[in-house]
Design a protein around this motif. Structure first.
Motif, short mmCIF file in Angstrom:
data_model
loop_
_atom_site.label_atom_id
_atom_site.label_comp_id
_atom_site.label_asym_id
_atom_site.label_seq_id
_atom_site.Cartn_x
_atom_site.Cartn_y
_atom_site.Cartn_z
N ILE A 95 -0.99 -5.50 2.51
CA ILE A 95 0.40 -5.61 2.06
C ILE A 95 0.70 -7.03 1.61
O ILE A 95 1.36 -7.24 0.58
CB ILE A 95 1.36 -5.15 3.18
CG1 ILE A 95 1.26 -3.64 3.36
CG2 ILE A 95 2.80 -5.56 2.88
CD1 ILE A 95 1.96 -3.11 4.59
N VAL A 109 -1.01 -7.52 -1.82
CA VAL A 109 -0.41 -6.72 -2.89
C VAL A 109 0.93 -7.28 -3.31
O VAL A 109 1.24 -7.37 -4.51
CB VAL A 109 -0.28 -5.24 -2.45
CG1 VAL A 109 0.60 -4.45 -3.41
CG2 VAL A 109 -1.65 -4.60 -2.33
N PHE A 110 1.76 -7.66 -2.35
CA PHE A 110 3.10 -8.17 -2.66
C PHE A 110 3.14 -9.70 -2.80
O PHE A 110 4.21 -10.27 -2.92
CB PHE A 110 4.10 -7.70 -1.62
CG PHE A 110 4.34 -6.22 -1.66
CD1 PHE A 110 4.98 -5.64 -2.75
CD2 PHE A 110 3.89 -5.41 -0.64
CE1 PHE A 110 5.19 -4.28 -2.80
CE2 PHE A 110 4.10 -4.03 -0.68
CZ PHE A 110 4.74 -3.47 -1.76
N ASN A 111 1.96 -10.32 -2.79
CA ASN A 111 1.83 -11.76 -2.99
C ASN A 111 2.68 -12.57 -2.00
O ASN A 111 3.42 -13.48 -2.38
CB ASN A 111 2.17 -12.13 -4.43
CG ASN A 111 1.63 -13.48 -4.81
OD1 ASN A 111 0.73 -13.99 -4.14
ND2 ASN A 111 2.15 -14.06 -5.86
N ILE A 112 2.57 -12.21 -0.72
CA ILE A 112 3.25 -12.92 0.35
C ILE A 112 2.16 -13.62 1.17
O ILE A 112 1.50 -13.01 2.00
CB ILE A 112 4.07 -11.97 1.24
CG1 ILE A 112 5.05 -11.16 0.39
CG2 ILE A 112 4.82 -12.75 2.31
CD1 ILE A 112 5.73 -10.03 1.14
#
Length: 68
Positions: A31, A34-37
């Motif tokens: 996650i 994918v969400f670039n966190i």
């Protein structure tokens, strides 16, 4: 727990517990990527490393594969 102390129970189920906890840490890392966190991805990767290490350690202990 029939005649089994908490320490013995934990030792016999250590592999299973760590293997189950590896799955959410892998999902957290995915996650994060994918969400670039970056913070979430980093924590997920560190958790994966931890749980992979202790899953292998638990497997070795349960099956008696370690040094004698």
């Amino acid at each position: 727990m029939s005649d089994m102390s908490a320490k013995e129970w934990l030792k016999s189920n250590e592999f299973k517990i760590n293997a189950v906890l590896l799955v959410p840490s892998l999902l957290i890392a995915i996650i994060g990527f994918v969400f670039n966190i970056g913070m979430i991805a980093g924590l997920g990767v560190l958790a994966c490393i931890f749980f992979i290490t202790y899953t292998i350690y638990g497997y070795v202990r349960v099956n008696g594969l370690g040094p004698e």
